[in-house]
Design a protein around this motif. Sequence first.
Motif, PDB file in Angstrom:
ATOM      1  N   ALA A 167       0.939  -1.322  -0.033  1.00  0.00           N
ATOM      2  CA  ALA A 167       0.134  -0.071   0.068  1.00  0.00           C
ATOM      3  C   ALA A 167       0.785   1.151  -0.097  1.00  0.00           C
ATOM      4  N   ASP A 168       0.146   2.351  -0.218  1.00  0.00           N
ATOM      5  CA  ASP A 168       0.890   3.644  -0.164  1.00  0.00           C
ATOM      6  C   ASP A 168       2.287   3.702  -0.777  1.00  0.00           C
ATOM      7  N   PRO A 169       2.128   3.894  -2.146  1.00  0.00           N
ATOM      8  CA  PRO A 169       3.438   3.691  -2.973  1.00  0.00           C
ATOM      9  C   PRO A 169       4.274   4.921  -2.950  1.00  0.00           C
ATOM     10  N   ARG A 178      -9.161  -2.691  10.165  1.00  0.00           N
ATOM     11  CA  ARG A 178      -8.452  -1.516  10.367  1.00  0.00           C
ATOM     12  C   ARG A 178      -7.094  -1.821   9.943  1.00  0.00           C
ATOM     13  N   TYR A 179      -6.224  -0.868   9.822  1.00  0.00           N
ATOM     14  CA  TYR A 179      -4.923  -0.831   9.219  1.00  0.00           C
ATOM     15  C   TYR A 179      -4.183  -1.877  10.166  1.00  0.00           C
ATOM     16  N   VAL A 180      -3.417  -2.859   9.587  1.00  0.00           N
ATOM     17  CA  VAL A 180      -2.269  -3.783  10.564  1.00  0.00           C
ATOM     18  C   VAL A 180      -1.142  -3.518   9.831  1.00  0.00           C
ATOM     19  N   MET A 181      -0.269  -2.533   9.950  1.00  0.00           N
ATOM     20  CA  MET A 181       0.859  -2.188   9.428  1.00  0.00           C
ATOM     21  C   MET A 181       2.284  -2.080  10.290  1.00  0.00           C
ATOM     22  N   LYS A 182       3.114  -3.132  10.148  1.00  0.00           N
ATOM     23  CA  LYS A 182       4.199  -3.074  10.954  1.00  0.00           C
ATOM     24  C   LYS A 182       5.499  -2.558  10.373  1.00  0.00           C
ATOM     25  N   ALA A 194       2.774   1.488  10.460  1.00  0.00           N
ATOM     26  CA  ALA A 194       3.878   2.086   9.646  1.00  0.00           C
ATOM     27  C   ALA A 194       3.084   2.517   8.344  1.00  0.00           C
ATOM     28  N   TRP A 195       2.695   3.777   8.346  1.00  0.00           N
ATOM     29  CA  TRP A 195       1.762   4.259   7.289  1.00  0.00           C
ATOM     30  C   TRP A 195       2.818   5.061   6.304  1.00  0.00           C
ATOM     31  N   ALA A 196       2.063   5.827   5.423  1.00  0.00           N
ATOM     32  CA  ALA A 196       2.571   6.218   4.103  1.00  0.00           C
ATOM     33  C   ALA A 196       3.938   7.014   4.233  1.00  0.00           C
ATOM     34  N   GLY A 197       5.195   6.723   3.564  1.00  0.00           N
ATOM     35  CA  GLY A 197       6.297   7.468   3.706  1.00  0.00           C
ATOM     36  C   GLY A 197       6.754   7.568   2.143  1.00  0.00           C
ATOM     37  N   ILE A 225       0.687  12.709   9.208  1.00  0.00           N
ATOM     38  CA  ILE A 225       0.991  11.572   8.376  1.00  0.00           C
ATOM     39  C   ILE A 225       1.286  11.926   6.873  1.00  0.00           C
ATOM     40  N   ASP A 226       1.692  10.941   6.289  1.00  0.00           N
ATOM     41  CA  ASP A 226       2.054  11.057   4.600  1.00  0.00           C
ATOM     42  C   ASP A 226       3.022  11.987   4.380  1.00  0.00           C
ATOM     43  N   PRO A 227       4.117  11.885   4.686  1.00  0.00           N
ATOM     44  CA  PRO A 227       5.205  12.866   4.539  1.00  0.00           C
ATOM     45  C   PRO A 227       5.601  12.733   3.006  1.00  0.00           C
ATOM     46  N   THR A 240      -7.690  15.372   1.770  1.00  0.00           N
ATOM     47  CA  THR A 240      -7.748  14.529   2.965  1.00  0.00           C
ATOM     48  C   THR A 240      -6.307  13.934   3.201  1.00  0.00           C
ATOM     49  N   GLU A 241      -5.474  13.685   2.368  1.00  0.00           N
ATOM     50  CA  GLU A 241      -4.258  13.298   2.759  1.00  0.00           C
ATOM     51  C   GLU A 241      -3.201  13.065   1.429  1.00  0.00           C
ATOM     52  N   ALA A 242      -2.094  12.300   1.878  1.00  0.00           N
ATOM     53  CA  ALA A 242      -1.342  11.992   0.334  1.00  0.00           C
ATOM     54  C   ALA A 242      -0.785  12.822  -0.188  1.00  0.00           C
ATOM     55  N   ASN A 267     -11.129   2.382   0.004  1.00  0.00           N
ATOM     56  CA  ASN A 267     -11.507   3.814   0.252  1.00  0.00           C
ATOM     57  C   ASN A 267     -10.244   4.697  -0.085  1.00  0.00           C
ATOM     58  N   THR A 268      -9.066   4.307  -0.020  1.00  0.00           N
ATOM     59  CA  THR A 268      -7.893   5.165  -0.427  1.00  0.00           C
ATOM     60  C   THR A 268      -7.214   4.868  -1.974  1.00  0.00           C
ATOM     61  N   ASN A 269      -6.473   5.888  -2.187  1.00  0.00           N
ATOM     62  CA  ASN A 269      -5.837   5.698  -3.583  1.00  0.00           C
ATOM     63  C   ASN A 269      -4.426   6.057  -3.607  1.00  0.00           C
ATOM     64  N   HIS A 270      -3.821   6.778  -2.703  1.00  0.00           N
ATOM     65  CA  HIS A 270      -2.389   7.194  -2.369  1.00  0.00           C
ATOM     66  C   HIS A 270      -1.536   7.085  -3.484  1.00  0.00           C
ATOM     67  N   GLN A 271      -1.283   8.233  -4.362  1.00  0.00           N
ATOM     68  CA  GLN A 271      -0.733   8.385  -5.459  1.00  0.00           C
ATOM     69  C   GLN A 271       1.010   8.524  -5.266  1.00  0.00           C
ATOM     70  N   TYR A 277      -0.311   4.150  -7.714  1.00  0.00           N
ATOM     71  CA  TYR A 277      -1.174   4.031  -6.661  1.00  0.00           C
ATOM     72  C   TYR A 277      -1.810   2.748  -5.989  1.00  0.00           C
ATOM     73  N   HIS A 278      -2.793   2.697  -5.216  1.00  0.00           N
ATOM     74  CA  HIS A 278      -3.044   1.294  -4.794  1.00  0.00           C
ATOM     75  C   HIS A 278      -4.399   1.092  -5.045  1.00  0.00           C
ATOM     76  N   ASN A 279      -4.990  -0.111  -4.984  1.00  0.00           N
ATOM     77  CA  ASN A 279      -6.180  -0.499  -4.874  1.00  0.00           C
ATOM     78  C   ASN A 279      -6.567  -1.735  -4.248  1.00  0.00           C
ATOM     79  N   ARG A 290      -6.475  -4.094   2.820  1.00  0.00           N
ATOM     80  CA  ARG A 290      -5.786  -5.253   2.251  1.00  0.00           C
ATOM     81  C   ARG A 290      -5.557  -4.726   0.729  1.00  0.00           C
ATOM     82  N   ARG A 291      -4.614  -3.846   0.733  1.00  0.00           N
ATOM     83  CA  ARG A 291      -4.362  -3.132  -0.626  1.00  0.00           C
ATOM     84  C   ARG A 291      -3.298  -3.470  -1.361  1.00  0.00           C
ATOM     85  N   SER A 292      -3.074  -3.309  -2.772  1.00  0.00           N
ATOM     86  CA  SER A 292      -2.083  -3.483  -3.525  1.00  0.00           C
ATOM     87  C   SER A 292      -1.518  -2.562  -4.580  1.00  0.00           C
TER      88      SER A 292
END
Length: 322
Positions: A34-36, A60-64, A96-99, A166-168, A212-214, A262-266, A279-281, A291-293
């Motif tokens: 996710a979050d490329p 919910r997000y489970v991201m380590k 471990a969110w989007a970096g 978030i989302d630096p 929103t974000e990203a 719900n999210t797109n993160h480009q 992006y992710h879907n 559970r994104r890709s």
Amino acid sequence: MSLRIPIRPIATCLILAAPALRASNPIITDVLTADPAAMVHDGTVYLYTGHDEAPDKTNRYVMKDWLCFSSTDMVNWTPRGSPLGVKDFSWSKGDAWAGQVIARDGKFFWYVPTSHATIHGFAIGVAVADQPTGPFKDARGSALITSDLTTDALDAAGKQISWDDIDPTVFIDDDGQAYLFWGNTKCRYIKLKPNMVETDGPIVNVDLPHFTEAPWIHKHGDLYYLSYAYGFPERTAYATAPKITGPWTYRGIINELAGNCNTNHQAIIDFKGRSYFIYHNGGTPQGGSFRRSVCIDYLYYNPDGTIKRVVMTSEGVAPAAP
Ligand code: FUB
């Protein structure tokens, strides 16, 4: 004794080992990404992603940790493992969110949001490495941005939210000045010192419709572009400016709701003469908002510098020209 040549297994091996002639979306299906964020360095694209690990029915997000992949053609991706995790930040309590990773002076800086253990809310940290694939280590031993510095992001009930830092995304301007943009609900930026691990000056808010974000900053020709997640569920919109500090002019939507998510993160990059929208879907069989890709499609500009709407495809892109 006769010598029998096992033609079939050899042929199968050759077929399996051959590089793919075309990608398909999502580009990686054996692990959830996710979050490329992507960086071009020395003729190779390094793709940095989050790592969704929510079990079925966990919403919910489970991201380590974060993952890294590399490619020289945008189609064949080599897994480079997980060069960074929340455990690498002693002050993090998880998430471990989007970096994004950026290179400067022979080092690689990975800016990431993660929940702070002692200061309520998300915070932004920075890790550093000598190679794009790591290993990365916490560059400061403390967060760069903490939520007590930003108290004006409110929910619909007027209550301060804890996930606005978030989302630096980091951009180094032509004069060498680096800028860190980030945010949820409010988009903000701050200058970074040349060492890339200290801030310099005040936090500035950027006013963007339905932010929103990203945020993601890139430059094309003389124009600066700030793309971002718009509304929720998210589409991707963008603004342009003559300088990185603005003024930013809203230009419209470039990507629609991503399938089953719900999210797109480009992330937007140029590589070997083409522009890419990454992006992710929720496009794998077990996919969904948690559970994104990651997917990749082409991005096209109009002659006046505006961006055409992205056409999301399941076929993906062709190998980049050598
Ligand atoms: O992956 C967690 C969060 O979801 C990211 O930080 C946002 O951009 C959204 O994709």
